[in-house]
Design a protein around this motif. Structure first.
Motif, PDB file in Angstrom:
ATOM      1  N   LEU A 176      -4.563  -2.724   1.701  1.00 29.48           N
ATOM      2  CA  LEU A 176      -4.367  -1.515   2.503  1.00 29.48           C
ATOM      3  C   LEU A 176      -2.897  -1.419   2.870  1.00 29.48           C
ATOM      4  O   LEU A 176      -2.152  -2.405   2.762  1.00 29.48           O
ATOM      5  N   PRO A 177      -2.418  -0.259   3.304  1.00 23.83           N
ATOM      6  CA  PRO A 177      -1.019  -0.139   3.712  1.00 23.83           C
ATOM      7  C   PRO A 177      -0.689  -1.035   4.904  1.00 23.83           C
ATOM      8  O   PRO A 177      -1.414  -1.046   5.906  1.00 23.83           O
ATOM      9  N   VAL A 178       0.384  -1.792   4.780  1.00 23.60           N
ATOM     10  CA  VAL A 178       0.862  -2.669   5.853  1.00 23.60           C
ATOM     11  C   VAL A 178       2.296  -2.269   6.165  1.00 23.60           C
ATOM     12  O   VAL A 178       3.158  -2.251   5.273  1.00 23.60           O
TER      13      VAL A 178
ATOM     14  N   GLY B 160       0.796  -1.237   0.000  1.00 17.76           N
ATOM     15  CA  GLY B 160       0.000   0.000   0.000  1.00 17.76           C
ATOM     16  C   GLY B 160       0.815   1.268   0.000  1.00 17.76           C
ATOM     17  O   GLY B 160       0.356   2.300   0.520  1.00 17.76           O
ATOM     18  N   ALA B 161       2.008   1.234  -0.582  1.00 19.96           N
ATOM     19  CA  ALA B 161       2.843   2.441  -0.592  1.00 19.96           C
ATOM     20  C   ALA B 161       2.169   3.597  -1.319  1.00 19.96           C
ATOM     21  O   ALA B 161       2.438   4.772  -1.025  1.00 19.96           O
ATOM     22  N   ASP B 162       1.273   3.276  -2.263  1.00 22.99           N
ATOM     23  CA  ASP B 162       0.600   4.338  -3.013  1.00 22.99           C
ATOM     24  C   ASP B 162      -0.557   4.953  -2.246  1.00 22.99           C
ATOM     25  O   ASP B 162      -1.207   5.872  -2.734  1.00 22.99           O
TER      26      ASP B 162
ATOM     27  N   VAL C 262      -2.283  -0.500   8.771  1.00 24.41           N
ATOM     28  CA  VAL C 262      -1.965  -1.247   9.985  1.00 24.41           C
ATOM     29  C   VAL C 262      -0.452  -1.229  10.184  1.00 24.41           C
ATOM     30  O   VAL C 262       0.314  -1.389   9.229  1.00 24.41           O
ATOM     31  N   VAL C 263      -0.032  -0.981  11.412  1.00 21.30           N
ATOM     32  CA  VAL C 263       1.373  -1.027  11.792  1.00 21.30           C
ATOM     33  C   VAL C 263       1.543  -2.229  12.729  1.00 21.30           C
ATOM     34  O   VAL C 263       0.890  -2.296  13.776  1.00 21.30           O
TER      35      VAL C 263
ATOM     36  N   LEU D 170      -5.748  -9.063   7.571  1.00 24.42           N
ATOM     37  CA  LEU D 170      -5.549  -7.877   6.730  1.00 24.42           C
ATOM     38  C   LEU D 170      -6.757  -7.624   5.822  1.00 24.42           C
ATOM     39  O   LEU D 170      -7.138  -6.474   5.581  1.00 24.42           O
ATOM     40  N   GLY D 171      -7.336  -8.700   5.303  1.00 25.26           N
ATOM     41  CA  GLY D 171      -8.526  -8.549   4.467  1.00 25.26           C
ATOM     42  C   GLY D 171      -9.683  -7.938   5.220  1.00 25.26           C
ATOM     43  O   GLY D 171     -10.437  -7.115   4.661  1.00 25.26           O
TER      44      GLY D 171
END
Length: 536
Positions: A106-108, A24-26, A82-83, A71-72
């Motif tokens: 999503l960003p992980v 999810g870097a974008d 999520v961190v 994550l889903g």
């Protein structure tokens, strides 16, 4: 400004954990609404969307399948990211997370050093609250700016310029025909901003709400009351803070709407005041000259050596639908006022009768009468030709007077001249006086007299009862206008000579008179003129 995940990752409490973005870097620029610490296997019912979840991964353990499910679920709940803190003593959990993150929506973010989540939540929540307060303060500032612009009756150009300054981007105000009413390039070259504007604007479909639309992704907001939209504000470029820009754009649209309504109401009040005074001026002994001059000066007509009555009559007004006629009449009155203001002529102008506009014009000297009228009527004719409404009109002019009350009484004469002149061939003159309408003017005054009506019916009975849809009347009019010269009428190409002579013979029989008799032709011509004038 929104708090983004990218900004949070740079904060010292998290940066110390050496964050690594696995997926999810974008989406790192997406806003984070809140921070939530959780170690449960399922967060269903706990999240509302936009949260950043902080966890040590105990909810999925060392299972890649469980990590993917976890994550889903977060992605389905609308989490901003999520961190996950996994230290070196848990290599299986890290491997499971890395494998699941490959398909994450999503960003992980993985941190491999200890992070004090309480410090992260404290700092981030402080930033979020500060950003919310900043937005509230910005909204208050924007509200004050546009409220003041509304109170000051700022022009569209001023409102657009202030909008561009607030959002730091080019802004364009256009009408429903995609014509640019005002713009501020905000550093952009105007030629680049407005290049091929009409085509590009047509391709960007109108939206009833503030939104980006079209191939170029223009941000737009409608201007005007719902159901009465008259334009839209457009931001063609990209923006740093979309939500803030949309808020500013909406307030600018409201200010433009309010100012236009106030301007219209102000014009209406001015029109009503001038109409009321003109009505009083025309009433015998309602005002004395001194009071009339004082009240006229208060409405923008200062004392002058001469006052000239002028009436503009809309063509074919009697056949127009009432609502359409009122709209045309209002448009003509506003056009008259704009022309008078542009030419720096002082006057009172108002709608006194359906389909006509009355003007009391101040003249500096009698010898300037024709030049002033030519300039005003010429400008009116040019602007009327380009107006959206059908504003064809005829101008009637009364006699100038040194006394305002006498000039006001002359509006009736000017109105009769305009009404009579509207039956003359179009474009013959810019304006008409009583000396231009001559016999027609007299007959216009007499056309409703029962005795005149009896005369007309007696003279034209033979052709009025013939039932040939006006063909005989048309032939009679052409014959009389040619001075009774049959040869000239035939040469004009109206009819062949044998056909013309035959029809004129039948016409004589129906009328019961000799057409070669001068008095008969005069009598018939008068009757025909009255008959035509009765259609006004």
């Amino acid at each position: 400004m929104h708090v983004t995940l990218e900004r949070i990752l740079r904060l010292p409490p998290l940066a110390s954990g050496r964050p690594e973005v696995l997926a999810g870097a974008d989406h790192l620029q997406d806003p984070v609404r809140w921070v939530h610490v959780a170690e449960l296997k399922s967060l269903a019912g706990l999240l509302e969307g936009g949260e950043l979840v902080l966890t040590t991964g105990l909810g999925f353990g060392t299972s890649a399948a469980e990590a993917a499910r976890y994550l889903g679920e977060l992605a389905a709940l609308g989490a901003a990211g999520v961190v996950v803190e996994i230290t070196a003593d848990r290599p299986e959990a890290e491997a499971a997370l890395r494998q699941a993150a490959r398909d994450a929506a999503l960003p992980v973010v993985l941190v491999t050093r200890r992070v004090r989540f309480v410090e992260v939540t404290e700092v981030v929540h402080r930033l979020i609250v500060a950003a919310q307060l900043e937005r509230v303060e910005k909204a208050r500032e924007v509200h004050e700016v546009f409220t003041m612009l509304s109170l000051e009756s700022a022009s569209p150009e001023e409102i657009v310029a202030r909008t561009a300054k607030l959002i730091q981007s080019a802004v364009v105000l256009e009408d429903v025909a995609h014509l640019v009413l005002a713009f501020d390039p905000a550093g952009t070259a105007p030629g680049d901003l407005l290049a091929d504007w009409k085509r590009r604007s047509r391709a960007t479909h109108y939206r009833e709400e503030t939104a980006r639309t079209g191939d170029e992704g223009w941000l737009q907001t409608p201007v005007g009351l719902r159901g009465q939209r008259w334009g839209r504000l457009v931001v063609p470029g990209l923006l740093g803070d979309e939500a803030e820009a949309a808020m500013v754009l909406e307030r600018a649209g409201q200010a433009l709407t309010i100012n236009r309504m106030a301007e219209r109401d102000q014009r209406e009040l001015g029109h009503q005041a001038q109409a009321g005074l003109l009505h009083e001026l025309r009433q015998p002994r309602s005002l004395d000259e001194a009071e009339a001059l004082t009240r006229a000066a208060a409405l923008g007509l200062p004392p002058a050596p001469l006052y000239l009555p002028v009436v503009l009559r809309l063509d074919h007004a009697s056949t127009a639908e009432p609502i359409a006629l009122q709209r045309r009449e209002r448009a003509l009155l506003e056009l008259v006022n704009r022309v008078l203001a542009a030419s720096r002529n002082s006057a009172l102008a108002a709608s006194l009768q359906t389909g006509s506009v009355a003007v009391l014009l101040a003249l500096p000297a009698r010898q300037l009468e024709d030049s002033v009228l030519e300039r005003i009527c010429g400008e009116l004719a040019d602007r009327s030709a380009g107006a959206a409404e059908d504003l064809r009109w005829t101008a009637g002019v009364g006699r100038p007077h040194a006394r305002l009350l006498q000039a006001a009484a002359g509006l009736d004469e000017a109105g009769q001249v305009a009404e009579t002149a509207s039956t003359l061939p179009a474009g013959a003159k810019r304006f008409y006086r009583s000396t231009d309408v001559r016999l027609r003017g007299l007959l216009t005054l007499l056309r409703h007299d029962p005795r005149v009506q009896t005369f007309v019916e007696a003279e034209l009975a033979g052709v009025l009862e013939s039932g040939n849809d006006g063909g005989d009347l048309d032939l009679l009019q052409r014959y009389l206008e040619s001075g009774g010269n049959k040869s000239e009428l035939a040469r004009s190409g109206y009819l062949s000579r044998p056909t013309l002579y035959a029809r004129l013979a039948r016409l004589e029989q129906r009328l019961g008179v000799r057409l070669d008799d001068a008095e008969s032709r005069t009598s018939l011509h008068v009757a025909l003129l009255v008959h035509r004038l009765q259609g006004l």
